[in-house]
Write an enzyme that holds these catalytic residues in place. Structure first.
Site, PDB file in Angstrom:
ATOM      1  N   LYS A 220       0.838  -1.203   0.000  1.00 47.16           N
ATOM      2  CA  LYS A 220       0.000   0.000   0.000  1.00 47.16           C
ATOM      3  C   LYS A 220       0.871   1.251   0.000  1.00 47.16           C
ATOM      4  O   LYS A 220       1.533   1.549   0.991  1.00 47.16           O
ATOM      5  CB  LYS A 220      -0.929   0.047   1.220  1.00 47.16           C
ATOM      6  CG  LYS A 220      -2.020   1.121   1.071  1.00 47.16           C
ATOM      7  CD  LYS A 220      -2.696   1.451   2.385  1.00 47.16           C
ATOM      8  CE  LYS A 220      -2.026   2.618   3.093  1.00 47.16           C
ATOM      9  NZ  LYS A 220      -2.124   3.901   2.356  1.00 47.16           N
TER      10      LYS A 220
ATOM     11  N   GLU B  80       9.297   1.508  11.209  1.00 53.27           N
ATOM     12  CA  GLU B  80      10.265   2.601  11.156  1.00 53.27           C
ATOM     13  C   GLU B  80       9.460   3.872  11.289  1.00 53.27           C
ATOM     14  O   GLU B  80       8.707   4.247  10.400  1.00 53.27           O
ATOM     15  CB  GLU B  80      11.054   2.563   9.852  1.00 53.27           C
ATOM     16  CG  GLU B  80      12.372   3.333   9.922  1.00 53.27           C
ATOM     17  CD  GLU B  80      12.257   4.731   9.343  1.00 53.27           C
ATOM     18  OE1 GLU B  80      12.109   5.677  10.152  1.00 53.27           O
ATOM     19  OE2 GLU B  80      12.316   4.877   8.123  1.00 53.27           O
TER      20      GLU B  80
ATOM     21  N   CYS C  15      12.375  11.414   8.151  1.00 57.27           N
ATOM     22  CA  CYS C  15      12.250  10.896   9.523  1.00 57.27           C
ATOM     23  C   CYS C  15      13.529  11.088  10.323  1.00 57.27           C
ATOM     24  O   CYS C  15      13.489  11.290  11.538  1.00 57.27           O
ATOM     25  CB  CYS C  15      11.859   9.423   9.491  1.00 57.27           C
ATOM     26  SG  CYS C  15      12.963   8.384   8.517  1.00 57.27           S
TER      27      CYS C  15
ATOM     28  N   GLU D 146       7.871  15.803  16.728  1.00 62.14           N
ATOM     29  CA  GLU D 146       8.319  15.792  15.334  1.00 62.14           C
ATOM     30  C   GLU D 146       7.450  16.740  14.506  1.00 62.14           C
ATOM     31  O   GLU D 146       6.234  16.579  14.432  1.00 62.14           O
ATOM     32  CB  GLU D 146       8.242  14.380  14.765  1.00 62.14           C
ATOM     33  CG  GLU D 146       8.780  14.277  13.354  1.00 62.14           C
ATOM     34  CD  GLU D 146       8.752  12.854  12.817  1.00 62.14           C
ATOM     35  OE1 GLU D 146       9.761  12.424  12.225  1.00 62.14           O
ATOM     36  OE2 GLU D 146       7.730  12.175  12.994  1.00 62.14           O
TER      37      GLU D 146
END
Length: 493
Positions: A174, A249, A283, A384
Site C-alpha cells: 500500500k 520505522e 524521519c 516531530e
C-alpha cells in the site's frame, strides 16, 4: 492526466466502489492524477491472492538465483526509466529534481544489493553433544503487508519490496494515498519483467481502511510499516490479535551535536543538509541542533545567513534547492507548529512564514525556519514537526550535550561534529539512536541497517538485517545414529 490503477494478481484494476482520489502537485495545487480509492474488499482480494500464491510455492519455491534474476531486471529497468521516474517523483512529492534523481538511482542499487545478497550463504551448523547434526535455515515468512509513507514514494517502496521479494515472500503493498504515482510506475516495471501473477500486489486507499485491513488480517504473516509513531502504535495493536511479525520505522526528533572544536564551516553545511533536504520531511532529519556555548552565537549567525540564502521553489526548476511540503494538510500542520513555537516563547531567527510570492502562492512552500532561545520542554523541541523547521540549543559540556540529545521519546538518528576522535566516539556510543554519523549527516547505504530506538520503531531496514526482517529461522536436527533411543523400557524384550 496520469492514469493510475491498482495491481492485483497480475492485472490492473479499478477499486470495487469505482471511487477516485485526486492526486495533487504540491508545487502548484493542481490535480495531476486520480487514484482508485481502495476498499476493504480490494484489500481482501489482494491478500487472498497473495496467500494462495505463497501457499502454492509459485515464488517461494523458485531457486534464489531465479528470484535474483527478476530483481536484477527490475534494477535495470529503473535505471532505463530514471529520467521519467525522477520527473514523476518531483511532480508527485514536490522534492527537487536533484533529490529525486538520487532516490531513483538508490532504488535501483537496492534491488541489485538484495538480488546479490539472496544467493549468498545464510545458514548455520552446530556441533552438538549427541550424534546429531543441528542446522539453521532461513525461510520466507509468507504474505507480507508493506505500507510506505509519502516522503520517499519510490525509495521507501523499494526498501521493503526488494528484500521481501528476495526472501521469497508474496506481498500486498500500500503506497501513501498522497503519492502513488511512482509506486504505480514501479509495479509497471515489475509487470514488464514478468514477475509471476499474485506475487506482488498493490492496493491504493486510505490507511484507516486498506492499511487497517492489512494489519488485522489473519492471512497476512507480517506487516512492515514506515510512517508516524501514532499510526505505528495502532498497527501494533491490530497485528497483536494474530501475533504477526511487525517491523516499524517511525518518527524522529534527531539531535545534531556541534562541539566548539569542530570545523564550523563543515558543521554548518551538514546541519543545513540535515534539516532542509527534503524540506525537512525526513524521519531522520537533524531537527535539533545542539551547539557548544562558546561557538553558539557564531554558529547561529552562519547558519541563519545560509538558511536565508536557500532557493525555495518548484522541484522541477533546476535552480530550486528546496521544494514544497507535500500537501495542504501538512502545510497547515507545519505552520501550526511554528505558531506554537512562538506562543511557547521561542524566537524565530529565520523564516517562519508560508511563501506566497514569486509565483509560489498556490503551492505549499514554507521558508527555511530557525528557532533559538528554546527550552527543552517546548513542544517544538520534543515533537516531530516534519518540515523545514529547526531548533538550535546551546550546551555547556559533553555531559549536558548527551543529556539533552537523549531527552525525547525518539531515538532514530543523531550526529556529532568534533575534531576529537575519542570524544566523538564517546558521545556517539551514549546516544540512544540507531543511525549515527561523525562529522556528517544523512548519508545512508543499502549495506547498512536503518532503524531506531525507543518510539522510533522496531526492527531494521536495509543490509543483511533488512533481509532477515522478512525471513523465518528454522532449526533442523538430523539423527546420525538411527536406532531406538531406549528412553522407556521395552516390556517385550
Amino acid at each position: 492526466m496520469i492514469e493510475l490503477q491498482m495491481y492485483i494478481n497480475g492485472e490492473w484494476k479499478e477499486s470495487s466502489n469505482h471511487e477516485k482520489r485526486p492526486i495533487v502537485n504540491p508545487a502548484n495545487g493542481e490535480v495531476i492524477a486520480y487514484a482508485p480509492e481502495g476498499t476493504i474488499k480490494d484489500a481482501r482480494e489482494a491478500i487472498d491472492v497473495a496467500r494462495k500464491t505463497f501457499d502454492e510455492g509459485i515464488w517461494s519455491d523458485l531457486p534464489a538465483v531465479e528470484r535474483a534474476s527478476y530483481l536484477f531486471k527490475i534494477a535495470g529497468k529503473i535505471e532505463e526509466n530514471q529520467e521519467e521516474l525522477t520527473r514523476l517523483e518531483t511532480l508527485d512529492n514536490g522534492k527537487t529534481l536533484r533529490e529525486a534523481g538520487y532516490d531513483i538511482l538508490d532504488a535501483a542499487a537496492c534491488f541489485r544489493y538484495y538480488a546479490g545478497l539472496i544467493t549468498k550463504p545464510d545458514g548455520q551448523t552446530y556441533h552438538v553433544a549427541d550424534p546429531m547434526q543441528a542446522m539453521v535455515v532461513r525461510e520466507p515468512i509468507g504474505v507480507c503487508g508493506l505500507i510506505v509513507p509519502w516522503n520517499y514514494p519510490l525509495l521507501m517502496s523499494v526498501w521493503k519490496i526488494a528484500p521481501a521479494l528476495a526472501a521469497g515472500n508474496t506481498i500486498v503493498f500500500k503506497p501513501s494515498e498522497i503519492t502513488p504515482v511512482t509506486p504505480k510506475k514501479l509495479f509497471e516495471i515489475m509487470d514488464e519483467v514478468g514477475i509471476p501473477k499474485g506475487v506482488a500486489n498493490m492496493v491504493f486507499g486510505a490507511g484507516p481502511v486498506v492499511g487497517h485491513e492489512i494489519a488485522a488480517s489473519s492471512k497476512v504473516d507480517m506487516v512492515s510499516f514506515t510512517g508516524g509513531t501514532k499510526t505505528g502504535k495502532h498497527i501494533m495493536k491490530m497485528a497483536a490479535d494474530t501475533m504477526k511479525k511487525v517491523s516499524l520505522e517511525l518518527g524522529g526528533k534527531s539531535p545534531n551535536i556541534i562541539f566548539a572544536d569542530s570545523d564550523l564551516e563543515t558543521s554548518v553545511d551538514y546541519a543545513l543538509f540535515g534539516i532542509y533536504s527534503g524540506a525537512g520531511q525526513v524521519c531522520s532529519a537533524g531537527s535539533r541542533i545542539l551547539v557548544e556555548e562558546s561557538v553558539y552565537d557564531e554558529f547561529v549567525n552562519q547558519f541563519v545567513e545560509r538558511a536565508n540564502e536557500i532557493k525555495v521553489g518548484p522541484g522541477n526548476d533546476p535552480d530550486s534547492e528546496m521544494g514544497p511540503l507535500v500537501s495542504q494538510q501538512h502545510l497547515e500542520k507545519v505552520l501550526k507548529y511554528i505558531e506554537i513555537g512562538q506562543q511557547e516563547g521561542a524566537k524565530i531567527a529565520a523564516g517562519g512564514n508560508r511563501i506566497v510570492s514569486n509565483g509560489l502562492e498556490t503551492g505549499y512552500f514554507v521558508e527555511p525556519t530557525v528557532f533559538v532561545d528554546v527550552q527543552q520542554d517546548m513542544r517544538i523541541v520534543q515533537e516531530e514537526i516534519f518540515g523545514p523547521v529547526v531548533v538550535i540549543q546551546k550546551f555547556k559540556d559533553e555531559e549536558e550535550a548527551i543529556k539533552l540529545a537523549n531527552d525525547t521519546d525518539y531515538g532514530l538518528a543523531g550526529a556529532v561534529f568534533t575534531n576529537d576522535g575519542a570524544k566523538a566516539l564517546r558521545v556517539i556510543k551514549k546516544l540512544r539512536a540507531g543511525i549515527t554519523w561523525i562529522n556528517a549527516y544523512h548519508p545512508t547505504y543499502n549495506e547498512a541497517p536503518w532503524g531506531g530506538y525507543k518510539q522510533s520503531g522496531i526492527g531494521r531496514s536495509l543490509g543483511t538485517f533488512g533481509l532477515e526482517e522478512f525471513q523465518e529461522i528454522k532449526q533442523i536436527n538430523i539423527n546420525l545414529q538411527v536406532e531406538p533411543i531406549g528412553w522407556f523400557a521395552n516390556k517385550n524384550e
